[in-house]
Design an enzyme around this catalytic site. Structure first.
Site, PDB file in Angstrom:
ATOM      1  N   ASP A 121      -6.244   3.543  -1.045  1.00 36.24           N
ATOM      2  CA  ASP A 121      -5.321   4.365  -1.833  1.00 36.24           C
ATOM      3  C   ASP A 121      -5.048   3.718  -3.190  1.00 36.24           C
ATOM      4  O   ASP A 121      -3.923   3.290  -3.491  1.00 36.24           O
ATOM      5  CB  ASP A 121      -4.009   4.606  -1.095  1.00 36.24           C
ATOM      6  N   HIS A 174       1.215   6.367   1.539  1.00 32.97           N
ATOM      7  CA  HIS A 174       0.479   5.407   0.703  1.00 32.97           C
ATOM      8  C   HIS A 174      -0.166   4.309   1.544  1.00 32.97           C
ATOM      9  O   HIS A 174      -1.314   3.923   1.301  1.00 32.97           O
ATOM     10  CB  HIS A 174       1.439   4.805  -0.320  1.00 32.97           C
ATOM     11  N   SER A 213      -3.883  -0.363  -3.260  1.00 32.18           N
ATOM     12  CA  SER A 213      -3.062   0.222  -4.314  1.00 32.18           C
ATOM     13  C   SER A 213      -3.454  -0.358  -5.679  1.00 32.18           C
ATOM     14  O   SER A 213      -4.606  -0.237  -6.106  1.00 32.18           O
ATOM     15  CB  SER A 213      -1.583  -0.007  -4.007  1.00 32.18           C
TER      16      SER A 213
END
Length: 462
Positions: free
Chosen positions: A194, A271, A170
């Site tokens: 991601d 996610h 992330s």
């Protein structure tokens, strides 16, 4: 809004060397170290001084992380677990909404160590990664600068820059990307799981992960419509199931609130799928292979079935050098698509369905099901009056030689009026494949409305 661009030069690394936080060494016999947690009182204050700590895991201390810094390489009072002759994996977590430590770190570190004999350095920046997302984004470059101090010192001790592989989750992907910027793209590899999208989609490449940040950059996208970024950021970008909605994950009903008021559980399912797929890929039980294509729609319509752009060697998720890409130079921002299941090992085989029907009087809907002894997968196709040739991608966990039957069902009884569909031919072939198997074909089929037709295959896998 993109993060504000702040020029940072490699020359500042020497100034920060004495300011690295959390470099205490673990004394002999001390307890194992762990990542930080933010207390409730600290969380309420919404402001905690940035701390960056480093934990070291190797095959010699796989279950007992040690506090780490460049000083541990010369400390004679304890074993120097860090081996400068081995590659180094650097794990960088992302945003921590409620100040909790990332529970997946040890699992990822163990998977990496089981796959390769390496040094695993975990970057702990929970202090700084918590609280409001926009405030956390203000910290990410400073975190990158502090990490760069450590990398710079390890480089002086004999670690080559190309031996470092950053794995950023992330927001951690952009932290890793800025470390790569500080070293002018000389870091060996960065993998973004991601990479964060909010406040980064429109950012300059200087401010986010991109293909210039390392000699090779790969990314896995699973939530590009909410938390993740929707644009390619590496040399190869794997978009799982289109990169948005993952199988087995419920969709959120309040996307506009996700950035500032994240709700854990099903909201984060998409996610975090990139991380879980990546960890599963490390054990090598099956290949997660991406197919180059310009869009997910084109991929599903069977317009992309080979890897000629990579001279036939399709990129795979995992630790293969350059993701298995053999061409040089490696193409940049190449979108790759693949379908996955909802649980480990996540792998599916891709099949190209080619269907030819007689002209229709009215629209119809055809359900195609592939079955093995105990498992079936299906896809519905819309048939139109102006089209007689169709191509579509189907998937199944088993290879083509294990497909026991194919079933066609005319499901248009309620909404469509085409009473019977005459299928001139239906052919099924697996892709990508090196064996060039002959497709499985059946000809001259009549499928009545509301009825199912099936054909059994007699095959043996060689």
């Amino acid at each position: 809004m993109a993060p504000q661009r702040t020029p940072v030069l490699l020359g500042v690394l020497a100034v920060f060397t004495l300011l690295v936080v959390g470099v205490e060494e673990t004394p002999r016999g001390a307890e194992c170290s762990d990542l930080n947690n933010i207390t409730w009182q600290e969380y309420r204050q919404q402001r905690v001084p940035l701390q960056v700590r480093y934990l070291l895991l190797t095959r010699r201390n796989m279950d007992c992380a040690h506090m780490f810094s460049h000083q541990s390489l010369t400390d004679t009072q304890q074993p120097a677990y860090f081996n400068v002759s081995r590659p180094t994996k650097v794990i960088v977590h992302g945003y921590r909404a409620i100040g909790s430590k990332p529970s997946w770190v040890k699992q990822l570190a163990r998977a990496l160590l089981m796959a390769e004999d390496v040094n695993v350095v975990v970057v702990d920046w929970v202090y700084g990664a918590s609280f409001a997302y926009n405030l956390v984004v203000e910290n990410y470059k400073e975190v990158a600068v502090q990490i760069s101090v450590l990398i710079n010192q390890l480089n002086k001790h004999g670690c080559k820059l190309e031996s470092f592989h950053f794995i950023g989750v992330s927001l951690g992907a952009h932290v890793a990307g800025f470390v790569g910027t500080l070293f002018q793209g000389k870091i060996g590899r960065i993998t973004g799981l991601d990479p964060a999208g909010p406040m980064f989609k429109g950012a300059d490449t200087y401010d986010r992960l991109d293909s210039s940040d390392a000699q090779f950059v790969d990314a896995v996208h699973t939530d590009s419509d909410y938390f993740g970024i929707s644009i390619p950021v590496g040399h190869v970008d794997f978009f799982l199931n289109g990169g948005k909605d993952q199988t087995g994950c419920a969709r959120s009903r309040f996307p506009s609130m996700l950035v500032y008021f994240p709700v854990y559980g099903y909201v984060l399912c998409d996610h975090m799928r990139a991380l879980h797929v990546y960890m599963s890929a490390l054990n090598g039980s099956c290949a997660l292979t991406g197919i180059p294509c310009s869009s997910y729609e084109d991929f599903l319509q069977g317009r992309c079935v080979d890897c000629d752009a990579f001279r036939g060697a399709c990129p795979t998720i995992g630790l293969l050098p350059n993701s298995g890409v053999r061409v040089s130079p490696v193409p940049k921002e190449q979108k790759l698509f693949l379908l996955t299941t909802s649980s480990p090992p996540f792998c599916l085989r891709h099949f190209l369905l080619q269907l030819e029907v007689s002209p229709l009087d009215k629209s119809a809907e055809l359900e195609v099901t592939l079955t093995t002894e105990n498992l079936g997968t299906e896809r519905r196709l819309r048939l139109h009056t102006d089209t007689v040739l169709y191509r579509a991608v189907l998937s199944h966990p088993h290879p083509l030689c294990e497909i026991a039957s194919i079933q066609l069902k005319n499901t248009g009884a309620r909404f469509y009026r085409q009473a019977e569909i005459h299928v001139k031919s239906v052919c099924l072939s697996e892709f990508p494949t090196l064996r060039r198997e002959e497709p499985l074909c059946v000809n001259n089929i009549n499928v009545r409305r509301g009825a199912a037709w099936s054909h059994d295959f007699v095959q043996v896998c060689v």
